[in-house]
Design an enzyme around this catalytic site. Structure first.
Site, PDB file in Angstrom:
ATOM      1  N   GLU A 143       1.883   5.048  -4.248  1.00 60.04           N
ATOM      2  CA  GLU A 143       2.322   5.664  -5.469  1.00 60.04           C
ATOM      3  C   GLU A 143       3.458   6.292  -5.729  1.00 60.04           C
ATOM      4  O   GLU A 143       4.216   7.451  -6.701  1.00 60.04           O
ATOM      5  CB  GLU A 143       0.729   6.935  -5.274  1.00 60.04           C
ATOM      6  CG  GLU A 143      -0.462   6.495  -5.821  1.00 60.04           C
ATOM      7  CD  GLU A 143      -0.774   5.074  -3.689  1.00 60.04           C
ATOM      8  OE1 GLU A 143       0.150   5.627  -3.362  1.00 60.04           O
ATOM      9  OE2 GLU A 143      -1.709   4.212  -4.504  1.00 60.04           O
ATOM     10  N   ASP A 168      -9.283   2.942  -2.139  1.00 58.69           N
ATOM     11  CA  ASP A 168      -9.665   3.853  -1.495  1.00 58.69           C
ATOM     12  C   ASP A 168     -11.724   4.127  -2.196  1.00 58.69           C
ATOM     13  O   ASP A 168     -11.774   5.493  -2.000  1.00 58.69           O
ATOM     14  CB  ASP A 168      -9.405   4.484  -0.451  1.00 58.69           C
ATOM     15  CG  ASP A 168      -8.009   3.953   0.092  1.00 58.69           C
ATOM     16  OD1 ASP A 168      -7.937   2.787   0.245  1.00 58.69           O
ATOM     17  OD2 ASP A 168      -7.680   4.914   0.050  1.00 58.69           O
ATOM     18  N   ASP A 196       1.355  -1.398  -0.046  1.00 65.76           N
ATOM     19  CA  ASP A 196      -0.102  -0.027  -0.078  1.00 65.76           C
ATOM     20  C   ASP A 196       0.835   1.282  -0.073  1.00 65.76           C
ATOM     21  O   ASP A 196       1.794   1.432   0.107  1.00 65.76           O
ATOM     22  CB  ASP A 196      -0.987   0.171   1.269  1.00 65.76           C
ATOM     23  CG  ASP A 196      -1.953   0.667   1.531  1.00 65.76           C
ATOM     24  OD1 ASP A 196      -2.598   1.907   0.354  1.00 65.76           O
ATOM     25  OD2 ASP A 196      -2.868   0.950   2.028  1.00 65.76           O
TER      26      ASP A 196
END
Lengths: 725, 725
Positions: A319, A429, A316
């Site tokens: 990015e 999300d 997670d």
């Protein structure tokens, strides 16, 4: 510009001297060619490509992004973004998937292999113009030709290499939340699932399982005997899937931090010092996954958890997400200090508010750190979209070294084409919004076209509160997605399948059981898609080229045999469906209870109750169905049900393998090829058993166009190849 | 609890000693009754009402809010909110409209007349429970019974009093943007509309026309000769509509500020000093619109602009919106100072970020100021939802005093039921999202049920960038809304009807001309709704009680004769429609070009091009159609076209009046009653001309169920009442 022929009908156009992304696995041969096919090229400050679209052209692709299956009318930006508001005006989500297919007067695919910022204006500014702007002049462009959409996709999937294959248990239902914060809570969830008789294969550990959000640590307080707890849960039938974050906490005695510093494995700032950002634990450094040694170092760290019994992970914040940097925070705080006791008006107030609002994931920050790629220092902004990709590659390469022949579950939030070879993705999300069920439906085929087969959304929505109906309807769609996980955020209403009323629990139990009964089909179709460079979810336009099919945004083909038409509207009692041909409708409420209607070609409306899942079996296609168990490993598919909708003849290849190793890559797997041919009022069934030892019996229900059913059973062991009348 | 019979079938249940809202205009008589009908009541800390819904009950109402026409499954809060992200999880928008209708096994309406916080949980937490929680124990509850939905609505609209009526020119197309910032820009817009031959009645002035955002001032720099500019624009055919904000700038020499201070007309804080908040101009005081004298004072200030030639206004920021208060800003800045150079982790970072994020419209601030209601100091939080209502009432009462018989255009952002008597509303800061066209469609009938007839959305979306197709499709719906305005925010892409390609301009010109041609129908239906306590937009369930009509969320009845089925999906080439009976379809692309299809009852799909607006004329109903002009005053409807879809007989009442005065209230208006009866293969037409002197000729197109058309013309002056064969 240098031009390469990669494979038949696929060309690469190289501009300048691009950073290698490893998205494409074929090198190809240089050829003599000068002009980029289809597009006009403006080579000014940036590279700009233009294509004149015809009135009825549709444009597919772009993987994980907003808007429709048909991207026409939108503007999109490839720049992996941790943005938790997936509203329709957003241009980027977590992935950067620069592949488009034009389906119109001309049919072709284009892949912009550039890992920095790329802007796709697909008829937004000018309704007939497709304009692609690349923030650089060093990149590769691939043009993929083909006779059909399928042809183009097959070629593209071939050049980017075969998809990641998870263990078979990863096709089970999975339960998650940020956070099941301690062993007690995790066990409570497991017990509730057992008590409510809801099949489930795994339970997720979000960030709170760690010690102070430090990767590869376990909170001793919350999970005091982790190894034995993992075993205990596995004995109950549940695997635990811990999260791993990109940022490594800056903390003197923390092993990962120390090793990273000692070996220079972190991204560096302008001065060459390890770049500092802040995420969950406060200040962190980012491992430089683009540096081969750093990648290997980080990948082998997964062994710490594997040694404790862990078989799967999710990567997670890669990015990478940045909450703030010291630079940004200082500027905002200084502005706040100056603002004290001032009479702020529209300009000065929003200036102040925005300075805090824009602290996170700020472009300035992304431009201020560097990677070491084969010894060369490369600014992050130019390779931003490779970060999550290479974090997941780190894990996958680590697994290969740690246990070479074992499949691990691994999926990522950020991604770029090429990462599909190393892991899956989840779609980030989302919200408990009905609109996000539809977004999920639209995104799945787009992701598949970009190589990402193992994917799915947070079923029920991550943010916001869900009601029972939303969870039911979303689960009824997600049961078809390879990654099938219910996940929600801290502070939201509980949304486990048993969290609502009894009637809703019953419906959800049946829905999840249907998933398990469909595993023979889902796994076969997934594995065949991998083998054949094909997709698992397809828009209708892949099979039907009528006027309406190309515009259908809320029906999908699932594998070779099925069309699904999910309900994604609150209080709905049915829905409209475009039937490109006649199909067999099974409104599945309980997989053991099957009745069928033949639905004619044309625009149709069907009534659908809250407990019903409309499954359409296409004409001359076959569905294989097993039975449920409480997890994948307990499935006993020695008998399979074969439901066939046959006008003249149908064929199906059932695939299976051990589900846990890569032996299938060496050809070690089994197939049962089923052929059914209509002869007068009866059917000839031909079974070709290729190595299957598990399935002993096939129970046939063959339905014709008038809805007549003929039932037959066939013992497999005794009839390896034979005609039955 | 005291119970009153208000009118037949309407009861009021008074709890405690509520603040008067003036929502209901009937007092009623006290009667002997003890139990609240339908609901169980929990009278603990707050008042809580519960109603057990049956499986197929649907719930309508709640005016300006999210989600569907059918509110079942949602949770909503009445608390006027300046929230510019109308995402599906929001519970409140700008209005507080506490009226619900249950349409199920039992049919009734309930109005919670309480101007503070009210929570409606309509089967969200428990799917069969409607639960209403009121943050107080002093309030009135009205239960409205009736045989049909229409019956219930008629009674409710009767007790809350007749709707506001704008001048007729306010039914024209209106062009707006935040901001057409100076006279030069406004004139450029006017000239562009003229050059492109696009009908338009008014151009809006957003906050930048003021001097430093001070109400009732004009920027001398940007509008140097305002009065003559207003006249110049009116001569070109455009009225200018300035915005008025709730907050009054704190500035020593500013007249409004000085007078407010001198007379104690501002809301006060705990110490009794004028309450300070900050909005556009920085620090402001809020006029206490709940104080009668302050309301009159503020209302008469509109005369400043009326004297400059202004005929219409929009009241904004009157929830009231608060950017920040000194308290909030101090806390946030102090936290920021403490955070300097700290290593903020997940908790401390989001704490800091949220402290700035939550500066605006903070509940603490709303609890910290007071109104003077008839001499009593009342905390704002308890009467929050009355603020925008009474600002608009201030304006309307001012107009009545300034020019008693002149209709002004006035509409508001915040509102509460009761305000519908004083002005209209627009639906606030939406986005250029396709989803918001659908939200607009769903909101219109809900608003109508709560009394708000003069309403509409920012066509094309306020925030975000629009493309041509979105503007076209949205305009194609908005042409049916009484308030028909294209409005967008600073920084977004230009979206005037001429801002795109020529083909789109052509389509938009025809769309807006269609609106003008429909004025005879739209104005008739609006005025009859006002007169008859009726609604203009209705869900299908008001007229059809079949299984499907009650669940239709994207088709509306417009007035007595029409059903509209807007396109609200990108790239659509048609749509599905539930036809509760056969109707006549006119795919209008140019109002002068009419052809018709009879569409049968049932589920249907129709093809619709980008330039087509599907208009359905119901069976035995009549549409009257005029012709276009460049603004309302130039309309020459001496001839009207009458389109009738007749199975056996149909009747229609065409209404007209002077459009500018309240003389209609004294019965000074005209009607033409048209009766058509089918006799064999021909029609008997009966015209009853009640006072009309304007319309000279009616051109009939009468279509039967087989689609046969008979055309006739009728000179009106000569046949005041007569049968024609």
């Amino acid at each position: 510009m240098i031009v390469y022929k990669i494979i038949d009908s696929v060309m690469k156009y190289r501009f300048g001297n691009p950073v290698s992304t490893d998205a494409v696995v074929f090198k190809g041969n240089e050829i003599n060619k000068e002009k980029l096919q289809y597009f006009t090229v403006e080579n000014q400050q940036f590279l700009k490509l233009k294509y004149k679209m015809h009135k009825n052209d549709i444009v597919l692709g772009l993987g994980e992004n907003l808007k429709g299956i048909n991207k026409r009318g939108g503007v999109f930006e490839s720049y992996c973004s941790d943005d938790a508001d997936h509203t329709p005006d957003k241009k980027s989500l977590y992935g950067a998937h620069n592949f488009l297919v034009i389906n119109g007067v001309e049919k072709f695919g284009i892949f912009i292999d550039y890992p920095g910022r790329v802007l796709f204006d697909i008829g937004f500014t000018h309704k007939d113009e497709l304009e692609i702007t690349i923030n650089d002049k060093n990149l590769d462009i691939y043009i993929i030709n083909g006779k059909s959409l399928r042809d183009i996709i097959n070629r593209f999937l071939k050049i980017i290499g075969k998809s990641y294959v998870p263990p078979k248990w990863a096709f089970g239902f999975q339960q998650s939340r940020w956070s099941y914060q301690d062993a007690k809570k995790v066990e409570e969830i497991a017990n509730n699932l057992i008590k409510n008789d809801i099949p489930c294969d795994s339970i997720y550990l979000d960030i709170d399982y760690m010690e102070d959000f430090k990767d590869f640590t376990i909170s001793k307080k919350r999970f005091p005997n982790f190894k034995s707890f993992v075993k205990k849960m596995k004995d109950k039938g549940f695997r635990l899937i811990p999260i791993i974050d990109a940022g490594v906490k800056i903390e003197d005695d923390y092993e990962i931090y120390k090793e990273g510093i000692e070996n220079g494995y972190f991204c560096v700032d302008e001065e060459g010092n390890p770049f500092i950002a802040a995420v969950w634990p406060g200040k962190v450094h980012f491992p430089d996954f683009l540096n081969k040694e750093a990648r290997r170092w980080f990948g082998l760290k997964y062994k710490k958890l594997i040694d404790l019994g862990i078989d799967g992970f999710w990567n997670d914040m890669n990015e990478p997400a940045i909450f703030y940097t010291e630079r940004g925070l200082k500027e905002a705080v200084d502005l706040a200090k100056e603002s004290k006791n001032k009479n702020l008006n529209i300009h000065s107030f929003f200036n102040l508010k925005d300075s805090f609002e824009n602290l996170s994931n700020n472009t300035e920050d992304y431009k201020s750190f560097y990677h070491n790629i084969d010894g060369e220092l490369v600014n992050h902004d130019r390779v931003h979209n490779l970060y999550g990709y290479n974090m997941t590659r780190a894990a996958a390469e680590g697994f290969k070294e740690i246990e070479p022949n074992k499949r691990f579950l691994i999926f990522s939030r950020a991604s770029y084409i090429g990462m599909h070879r190393y892991g899956g993705i989840w779609t980030g999300d989302n919200h408990s919004w009905w609109e996000h069920i539809l977004l999920n439906i639209k995104m799945m085929p787009s992701l598949n076209m970009c190589g990402f087969l193992y994917s799915g959304a947070d079923t029920g929505g991550f943010s916001s509160d869900a009601n029972a109906e939303l969870i039911i309807r979303w689960t009824q769609f997600s049961l078809f997605t390879p990654l099938f996980r219910n996940h929600s955020a801290m502070g939201t209403r509980n949304q486990e399948p048993y969290a609502f009323d009894t009637e809703s629990t019953d419906t959800l139990r049946n829905t999840i059981r249907l998933r398990y009964s469909l595993i023979p089909y889902i796994y076969s179709e997934y594995m065949k898609a991998v083998k054949n460079h094909d997709i698992y979810f397809a828009p209708l336009s892949f099979e039907y080229d009528d006027k309406y099919s190309r515009y259908v945004e809320d029906q999908l083909l699932v594998g070779d045999s099925l069309m699904v038409t999910p309900i994604y509207k609150e209080n709905a009692i049915g829905r409209y469906i475009w039937m490109p041909e006649e199909m067999l409708l099974w409104k599945a409420s309980d997989y053991n209870y099957r009745d069928y209607d033949v639905i004619n070609k044309g625009h149709q409306y069907i009534d659908i109750n809250i407990n019903e899942i409309p499954i359409f079996i296409r004409k001359n296609k076959i569905l294989v169905l097993g039975s449920h168990a409480n997890n994948i490993e307990k499935l006993d598919n020695t008998q399979l049900n074969v439901i066939a909708f046959v006008d003249n003849k149908a064929t199906y290849t059932y695939y299976d393998d051990d589900g846990i190793t890569y032996d299938f890559d060496k050809g070690i797997y089994s197939e049962i090829v089923i052929d059914i041919e209509k002869i007068d009022d009866d059917y000839r069934i031909n079974i070709n058993n290729k190595g299957n030892k598990h399935v002993k019996k096939l129970n046939f229900e063959i339905i014709d166009l008038r809805g007549n059913i003929i039932k037959k059973s066939l013992i497999i062991n005794r009839v390896e190849k034979g005609d039955i009348k």
